[in-house]
Design an enzyme around this catalytic site. Structure first.
Site, short mmCIF file in Angstrom:
data_model
loop_
_atom_site.label_atom_id
_atom_site.label_comp_id
_atom_site.label_asym_id
_atom_site.label_seq_id
_atom_site.Cartn_x
_atom_site.Cartn_y
_atom_site.Cartn_z
N HIS A 45 70.86 16.37 39.07
CA HIS A 45 70.60 17.62 39.82
C HIS A 45 70.69 18.84 38.90
O HIS A 45 71.16 19.90 39.32
CB HIS A 45 71.58 17.77 41.00
CG HIS A 45 71.48 16.68 42.01
ND1 HIS A 45 70.71 16.76 43.15
CD2 HIS A 45 72.06 15.44 42.06
CE1 HIS A 45 70.83 15.65 43.85
NE2 HIS A 45 71.63 14.83 43.20
N ASN A 102 71.13 15.18 50.47
CA ASN A 102 69.80 15.09 49.89
C ASN A 102 68.75 15.31 50.97
O ASN A 102 69.08 15.39 52.15
CB ASN A 102 69.58 13.70 49.28
CG ASN A 102 70.26 13.54 47.92
OD1 ASN A 102 70.61 14.52 47.26
ND2 ASN A 102 70.44 12.31 47.50
N HIS A 152 81.44 19.63 45.96
CA HIS A 152 82.26 18.43 45.93
C HIS A 152 82.39 17.91 47.37
O HIS A 152 82.90 18.63 48.24
CB HIS A 152 83.64 18.80 45.38
CG HIS A 152 84.62 17.67 45.35
ND1 HIS A 152 84.25 16.35 45.41
CD2 HIS A 152 85.97 17.66 45.25
CE1 HIS A 152 85.32 15.58 45.36
NE2 HIS A 152 86.38 16.36 45.27
FE1 HDD Z 1 75.85 13.33 43.51
C1 HDD Z 1 75.62 16.29 41.91
C2 HDD Z 1 73.99 14.60 46.14
C3 HDD Z 1 75.83 10.23 45.02
C4 HDD Z 1 77.93 12.18 41.12
N1 HDD Z 1 74.96 15.08 43.94
C5 HDD Z 1 74.98 16.19 43.14
C6 HDD Z 1 74.25 17.25 43.77
C7 HDD Z 1 73.78 16.77 44.95
C8 HDD Z 1 74.24 15.41 45.06
C9 HDD Z 1 72.94 17.51 45.97
C10 HDD Z 1 74.01 18.62 43.18
C11 HDD Z 1 75.01 19.60 43.68
C12 HDD Z 1 74.70 20.96 43.11
O1 HDD Z 1 73.69 21.54 43.53
O2 HDD Z 1 75.46 21.42 42.26
N2 HDD Z 1 75.01 12.55 45.20
C13 HDD Z 1 74.37 13.26 46.18
C14 HDD Z 1 74.16 12.41 47.32
C15 HDD Z 1 74.66 11.18 47.01
C16 HDD Z 1 75.21 11.27 45.67
C17 HDD Z 1 73.49 12.84 48.61
C18 HDD Z 1 74.71 9.93 47.83
C19 HDD Z 1 74.72 9.91 49.11
N3 HDD Z 1 76.68 11.53 43.13
C20 HDD Z 1 76.58 10.39 43.88
C21 HDD Z 1 77.43 9.36 43.32
C22 HDD Z 1 78.04 9.91 42.22
C23 HDD Z 1 77.55 11.27 42.12
C24 HDD Z 1 77.59 7.96 43.89
C25 HDD Z 1 79.02 9.32 41.25
C26 HDD Z 1 79.77 8.28 41.46
N4 HDD Z 1 76.57 14.07 41.78
C27 HDD Z 1 77.46 13.45 40.99
C28 HDD Z 1 77.99 14.30 39.86
C29 HDD Z 1 77.23 15.65 40.11
C30 HDD Z 1 76.39 15.33 41.33
C31 HDD Z 1 77.88 13.70 38.49
C32 HDD Z 1 76.47 16.25 38.95
C33 HDD Z 1 76.78 17.71 38.97
C34 HDD Z 1 77.84 17.85 39.92
O3 HDD Z 1 78.15 16.64 40.48
O4 HDD Z 1 78.44 18.86 40.21
O5 HDD Z 1 79.35 14.47 39.99
#
Ligand code: HDD
Length: 723
Positions: free
Chosen positions: A77, A151, A342
């Site tokens: 993202h 999402n 978060h």
């Molecule tokens: Fe995630 C970012 C949505 C599963 C680890 N995620 C991130 C963002 C969105 C989502 C919208 C961007 C937020 C922003 O605008 O800053 N993610 C989802 C959805 C998931 C999902 C809807 C499943 C239903 N994500 C998911 C899993 C993991 C992560 C299973 C790790 C185990 N996601 C992250 C992250 C991010 C992230 C690495 C990258 C930047 C952030 O968090 O702040 O932690």
């Protein structure tokens, strides 16, 4: 930090952000230490031809700061666009399910910040790749921040967070050459997918038009996981969250998306920014699907499985309130880039379930901010800090902003009379829902998660014919970019489990035979597990089709904020332009005057009309519809302008409404579109072509109806236009 609750302008978060705003207008330029600068154009040198002196602290300060301007982008993202807004619940009817005040008190207007994003591309990538879109909302409630990090698709690719690094490594550019950028159409992604049948539901959505939205303002949002709502009595209900856009759900077509990414890589960011700037505030209704705890096992899928949705026909979506995005960020970096979401940011009244994907997320989001935002104090960054008062015994760390007063930073203490103190649940203290768990520790996947194909089939069955065709085309494109036959063949094998017709069409498109997958096709088990125990199961689903899943059934007819190109040249009929412009603008549409050159065109009476773009800097893919006003001289010029003819062919290919007045029709007659006009003189309007005369009073009305239909996919059956 003590925060005031009462806002000066009605929005407490805006007041809070003001504390940190800097505005240089009318001010002297200074160093970071406040020293007024006399010369910002020349470094300090020994003589005017140098060398430059190390002593120049002004030069050093400026360059040092510049050298450190970038922070690591989000691992997923990374590319996003954000906006401020507010949320208001319609009534207090949710009180029986939740004690969350922002969901039950209609007198409250909760400030929020929303960030939309693509998933795979880097921060500087384009806005319209085929991808899932992130839809993350931070509510600054009076009880603390609540983040709904969702999402634009209601399901996810994997069932367990431990697979997330694998999924993302597979979809990101390949490690040896960092190709391709912002695209899933490559070997590693499909290798992973073809070996992971649990991905197939989200894959079907990814291959659908949902993955190429027309606008961030025209997408649904989903919390995906099943969460819990907790009421005053401590009773829990399961809940799924939905965002429903008031403008309906609309997409572009794939060929268009490919071109938009070159013509305007900021297409979605610009669209969001301009809509808010012009006062056309995007709006979504928040919806909930509520399931009593007793009904947990009533469904033919597991509520804890994030690859499943609850069909709206089985549990209706209750619309409970509205989000309005009404303010652009002042500064992209400070707000959109530094915002940290978060799923674990909760308020009393909402809680988690044991969805194994959600459980892993609860670790990842804080962890990632530590490297992205540089340390544990990212909650102090203005966009992240709550409007609720915040006090605890956490201290110090890099870039600490707060100056914590007092002699104690521990609890219990007597020296500070026990403060900051704990809060009783009855007074708003948070207590985790006491779910009973009695289990062995196992590293395993529940058998109830093993039906991988019924819901992808439900999704495919629910689509309209053009939507299904787009899915087939998308598979052919994506797998066409895969150059390892086994991967393509394995993926087609998985499609046979969803829909035989779909598998056959994709196989045909790829020049492959349809082969049923070899046993075993599921790899989601450990080294010592018996593969037989992990084979996909098939249920007889309750529903064969869910109309709510098709975009063909979305809200239509609203042309507000739609972009309409007027193709003009000198000699254009001024009336033809102004009458149509007034009619469209009255409906909230936005007109762009396109002409061979920038600045002005002269109308037939010699009056200047301001040009928005020349044919050189603009393209049909950036608008929703086109209009060719009358004008003898202008049409003759446009006939000699290949880009104008291409404009028409391309808009027709992308199924957009086209209207002409008077002689404007002649431009169509020399375009490729004319081949179809000749064949279909009867039902032109059904195909989105409004060929009228200036005296035809209904022409604008018919054009508005056509634009409101969004696209005329019937045209795709006529064959493609070389544009
Ligand atoms: Fe995630 C970012 C949505 C599963 C680890 N995620 C991130 C963002 C969105 C989502 C919208 C961007 C937020 C922003 O605008 O800053 N993610 C989802 C959805 C998931 C999902 C809807 C499943 C239903 N994500 C998911 C899993 C993991 C992560 C299973 C790790 C185990 N996601 C992250 C992250 C991010 C992230 C690495 C990258 C930047 C952030 O968090 O702040 O932690």
């Amino acid at each position: 930090m003590t925060k005031k609750h009462n806002s000066e302008n009605g929005n407490p978060k805006q007041d809070d952000l003001k504390v940190n705003m800097e505005d240089g207008s009318g001010q002297a330029m200074t160093t970071n230490q406040g020293l007024k600068i006399n010369d910002d154009n020349n470094s300090l040198k020994a003589g005017d031809r140098g060398a430059t002196l190390l002593e120049d602290f002004i030069l050093r300060e400026k360059i040092t700061h510049f050298d450190h301007e970038r922070i690591p982008e989000r691992i997923v993202h990374a590319r996003g666009s954000g906006a401020h807004g507010v949320f208001k619940v319609y009534d207090d009817s949710l009180k029986k399910y939740t004690k969350a005040k922002f969901l039950t008190d209609p007198s409250r207007e909760t400030p929020l910040f929303t960030r939309f994003s693509t998933v795979a591309g880097f921060r500087g990538s384009a806005d319209v790749p085929r991808d899932v879109r992130g839809f993350a909302v931070k509510f600054y409630t009076e009880e603390g921040n609540y983040d709904l990090v969702g999402n634009n698709m209601p399901v996810f690719f994997i069932q367990d967070a431990i697979k997330f690094p694998d999924l993302i490594h597979a979809v990101k550019p390949e490690p040896h050459n960092e190709i391709p950028q912002a695209a899933s159409a490559h070997n590693t992604f499909w290798d992973f997918v073809s070996l992971s049948p649990e991905t197939m539901h989200n894959i079907m959505w990814l291959m659908s038009d949902r993955a190429i939205p027309r606008s961030l303002r025209m997408m649904e949002g989903f919390g995906i996981h099943t969460f819990r709502l907790i009421n005053e009595e401590g009773k829990s209900h399961f809940v799924k969250f939905h965002w429903k856009p008031l403008l309906g759900i609309h997409s572009v077509v794939w060929d268009e998306a490919l071109k938009i990414n070159g013509q305007d890589p900021d297409f979605h960011r610009r669209d969001l920014h301009e809509a808010i700037d012009s006062g056309a505030f995007p709006e979504w209704e928040l919806g909930v699907q509520i399931v009593p705890e007793e009904d947990e096992h009533k469904f033919d899928f597991d509520l804890l499985d994030p690859t499943k949705l609850i069909p709206e026909e089985i549990v209706p979506v209750k619309l409970i309130g509205k989000m309005t995005l009404n303010r652009n960020p002042e500064n992209f970096f400070a707000e959109t880039e530094q915002v940290a979401f978060h799923p674990g940011h909760l308020v009393p009244g909402i809680d988690f379930t044991n969805d194994p994907l959600l459980q892993g997320r609860l670790f990842s989001y804080t962890d990632t901010q530590l490297s992205r935002l540089g340390g544990p104090n990212f909650h102090e960054i203005p966009i992240n800090r709550p409007i609720a008062p915040m006090h605890n015994n956490q201290r110090d760390g890099i870039a600490r902003m707060e100056i914590n007063k007092g002699k104690t930073s521990y609890h219990p203490n007597s020296m500070s009379d026990g403060y900051p103190e704990q809060t009783k649940v009855s007074d708003g203290g948070f207590a985790t829902y006491q779910e009973r768990i009695d289990a062995n520790k196992v590293r395993a996947r529940s058998k109830s998660f093993m039906d991988f194909f019924s819901q992808p089939a439900l999704f495919y069955n629910s689509l309209s014919e053009p939507e299904q065709t787009h899915v087939v085309d998308a598979f052919c494109f994506e797998l066409g970019k895969v150059n390892i036959t086994e991967i393509r063949q394995r993926t087609v094998g998985l499609l046979t489990q969803i829909d035989g017709g779909l598998a056959k069409k994709v196989a045909d498109g790829l020049g492959l035979e349809v082969k049923e997958p070899e046993h075993p096709i599921n790899h989601q088990f450990g080294a010592d597990a018996n593969p037989e125990d992990y084979q996909p199961t098939k249920v007889n689903p309750e529903l064969k089709s869910s109309p709510a899943l098709s975009m063909a059934n979305t809200i239509k007819g609203n042309i507000a904020t739609r972009q309409i190109a007027f193709l003009t040249a000198d000699g254009v009929d001024g009336n033809s332009v102004s009458t149509m412009k007034a009619a469209l603008e009255a409906q909230g549409a936005m007109v762009k005057i396109i002409a061979p050159k920038s600045e002005f065109v002269k109308d037939s009476e010699g009056k200047n009309i301001k040009v928005d773009h020349s044919f050189l800097t603009f393209s049909s893919v950036l608008v929703d519809a086109i209009y060719i006003p009358s004008g003898d001289k202008s049409i003759e010029t446009l006939k000699q302008t290949p880009k104008a003819i291409h404009f028409i062919d391309e808009a027709y290919l992308h199924c957009k409404a086209i209207a002409t007045a008077g002689k404007g029709k002649e431009l169509i007659e020399i375009s490729y579109v004319n081949n179809y006009l000749k064949k279909n003189p009867e039902n032109l309007e059904d195909m989105g072509l409004v060929l009228g005369s200036d005296s035809d009073k209904n022409i604008s009305e018919k054009f508005i109806t056509a634009i409101g239909n969004h696209r005329f996919f019937e045209r795709e059956k006529q064959g493609k236009i070389p544009a």
